[in-house]
Design a protein around this motif. Structure first.
Motif, short mmCIF file in Angstrom:
data_model
loop_
_atom_site.label_atom_id
_atom_site.label_comp_id
_atom_site.label_asym_id
_atom_site.label_seq_id
_atom_site.Cartn_x
_atom_site.Cartn_y
_atom_site.Cartn_z
N ALA A 177 -44.86 -49.31 -1.89
CA ALA A 177 -45.99 -50.25 -1.56
C ALA A 177 -47.18 -49.85 -2.49
CB ALA A 177 -46.48 -49.44 -0.14
N GLU A 178 -47.46 -48.83 -2.89
CA GLU A 178 -48.68 -48.90 -3.91
C GLU A 178 -48.46 -49.41 -5.23
OE1 GLU A 178 -50.21 -44.84 -4.21
OE2 GLU A 178 -50.61 -45.26 -6.32
N THR A 179 -46.96 -49.03 -5.82
CA THR A 179 -46.88 -49.85 -7.04
C THR A 179 -46.57 -51.25 -6.96
OG1 THR A 179 -45.46 -47.72 -7.44
CG2 THR A 179 -45.04 -49.49 -8.80
N GLY A 180 -46.03 -51.68 -5.98
CA GLY A 180 -46.07 -53.26 -5.92
C GLY A 180 -47.22 -54.06 -5.85
N ARG A 181 -48.23 -53.06 -5.08
CA ARG A 181 -49.69 -53.67 -4.95
C ARG A 181 -50.18 -53.60 -6.27
NH1 ARG A 181 -50.80 -51.04 -0.51
NH2 ARG A 181 -51.45 -49.02 -1.56
N ARG A 182 -50.05 -52.56 -7.02
CA ARG A 182 -50.68 -52.43 -8.70
C ARG A 182 -50.21 -53.42 -9.48
NH1 ARG A 182 -50.36 -46.96 -11.36
NH2 ARG A 182 -51.29 -48.31 -13.16
N LEU A 183 -48.92 -53.84 -9.12
CA LEU A 183 -48.07 -54.88 -10.29
C LEU A 183 -48.59 -55.99 -9.84
CD1 LEU A 183 -44.39 -53.27 -10.45
CD2 LEU A 183 -45.97 -53.40 -12.35
N ALA A 184 -48.95 -56.46 -8.44
CA ALA A 184 -49.41 -57.75 -7.92
C ALA A 184 -50.72 -57.99 -8.53
CB ALA A 184 -49.03 -57.65 -6.60
N GLU A 185 -51.52 -56.76 -8.67
CA GLU A 185 -52.81 -57.06 -9.06
C GLU A 185 -53.00 -57.43 -10.63
OE1 GLU A 185 -54.93 -53.80 -5.99
OE2 GLU A 185 -54.92 -53.54 -8.14
N VAL A 186 -51.95 -57.29 -11.57
CA VAL A 186 -52.14 -57.58 -12.83
C VAL A 186 -52.36 -59.19 -12.63
CG1 VAL A 186 -50.94 -57.69 -15.03
CG2 VAL A 186 -50.80 -55.51 -13.52
N ASP A 187 -53.53 -59.61 -13.15
CA ASP A 187 -53.78 -60.83 -13.21
C ASP A 187 -53.72 -61.82 -14.26
OD1 ASP A 187 -55.99 -60.05 -14.80
OD2 ASP A 187 -57.48 -60.62 -13.47
N ASP A 188 -52.76 -61.40 -15.43
CA ASP A 188 -52.36 -62.20 -16.54
C ASP A 188 -51.20 -62.65 -16.32
OD1 ASP A 188 -50.89 -60.10 -17.59
OD2 ASP A 188 -52.82 -59.45 -18.47
#
Ligand SMILES: [Fe+2]
Ligand SMILES: [Fe+2]
Length: 279
Positions: A177-188
């Motif tokens: 859950a936490e890793t998916g959130r962090r990867l999705a936050e990458v905005d490029d």
């Protein structure tokens, strides 16, 4: 590689440096150029001292070293004076890496400058959740019971403590859950290289000698991550079956060294594998 200044992106895993022959393999590892990055996809060793020895040596040799933990790093074996368990042990290793200048899943995902442009490198720590089960075994409990019945039980059951989580599966769910959130936050829109000890998709486990063992090898929850997070390559280990496979057009590289009895019969001695530039 001239022209882009980023060196090569190299990867290796499952160094298992408690074995003297594997220690010699690590001692012999050298970059092609001082700028090369080395991705270390887990199972460096069983004790904190062994892990520190290997990562210190590699950090001195390679321009950048990126580490993702394997199950062996997370064991609390009787032979290790460091008695930390679970999350505390993982955090201890992350702090060790910070002292050494080695990047971990807890750092901002670094960008490697390749000849075809920048690539985001994401070391991951995701564990497994017993969702890769044989046909007909509908629950994690049934899969585990069958494993005990047949005697094919991963040592993690005895040495990889999930504290403070109630189970390794619960720890896995939190990490996913936490890793998916962090990867999705990458905005490029940069392509990525995902580095995880366990394979992100189940297919590579289909050739395991004991299919029941797949329940300790990953999670169904990451089945589409290579597509969702724009992977140009996925690096993993754990299976001790080094090879290249393709899933949805994405290259997956199993980069393990494995145990001496596994690599000694091979015609080519163990070494890192170049991930990028490809070819
Ligand atoms: Fe391993
Ligand atoms: Fe492993």
């Amino acid at each position: 590689m001239a022209g882009h200044g980023g060196g090569n992106l190299l990867a290796i895993s499952d160094l298992h440096v408690g074995h003297p022959a594997n220690r010699a393999v690590v001692t012999g590892l050298r970059p092609e150029s001082p700028d090369d990055w080395l991705l270390v996809a887990g199972d460096v060793g069983d004790t904190v001292a062994d892990i520190e020895w290997a990562l210190t040596l590699l950090r001195h040799r390679f321009g950048t070293v990126v580490w993702a933990p394997g199950n062996h790093e997370l064991w609390t074996p009787p032979s290790d004076p460091v008695r930390l368990r679970g999350v505390d042990r993982y955090q201890h290793l992350v702090e060790l890496c910070r002292r050494l200048g080695v990047l971990t899943p807890e750092d901002p995902y670094p960008v490697w400058q390749g000849p075809d442009g920048p690539v985001r490198v994401a070391p991951l720590f995701l564990l497994y959740d017993h969702s890769w089960r044989p046909e007909g075994l509908d629950t994690p409990e049934a899969a585990l019971a069958e494993a005990y019945r047949t005697g094919i039980v991963c040592t993690d059951e005895f040495l990889l403590h999930p504290d403070p989580y109630p189970s390794r599966s619960a720890w896995c769910a939190q990490r996913v859950a936490e890793t998916g959130r962090r990867l999705a936050e990458v905005d490029d829109d940069l392509p990525s290289v995902l580095v995880n000890h366990w394979p992100l998709v189940r297919e590579p486990t289909r050739i395991l000698r004991y299919p029941i063992f797949a329940q300790w090898c990953g999670t169904e929850a990451t089945a589409d991550w290579h597509r969702r997070f724009r992977a140009t390559a996925v690096v993993y280990g754990h299976l001790h079956i080094p090879r290249t496979t393709w899933h949805d057009g994405v290259r997956f590289e199993e980069v393990s060294v494995g145990y001496p009895r596994e690599w000694r019969p091979r015609p080519v001695p163990p070494a890192w594998r170049r991930i990028l530039p490809a070819g």
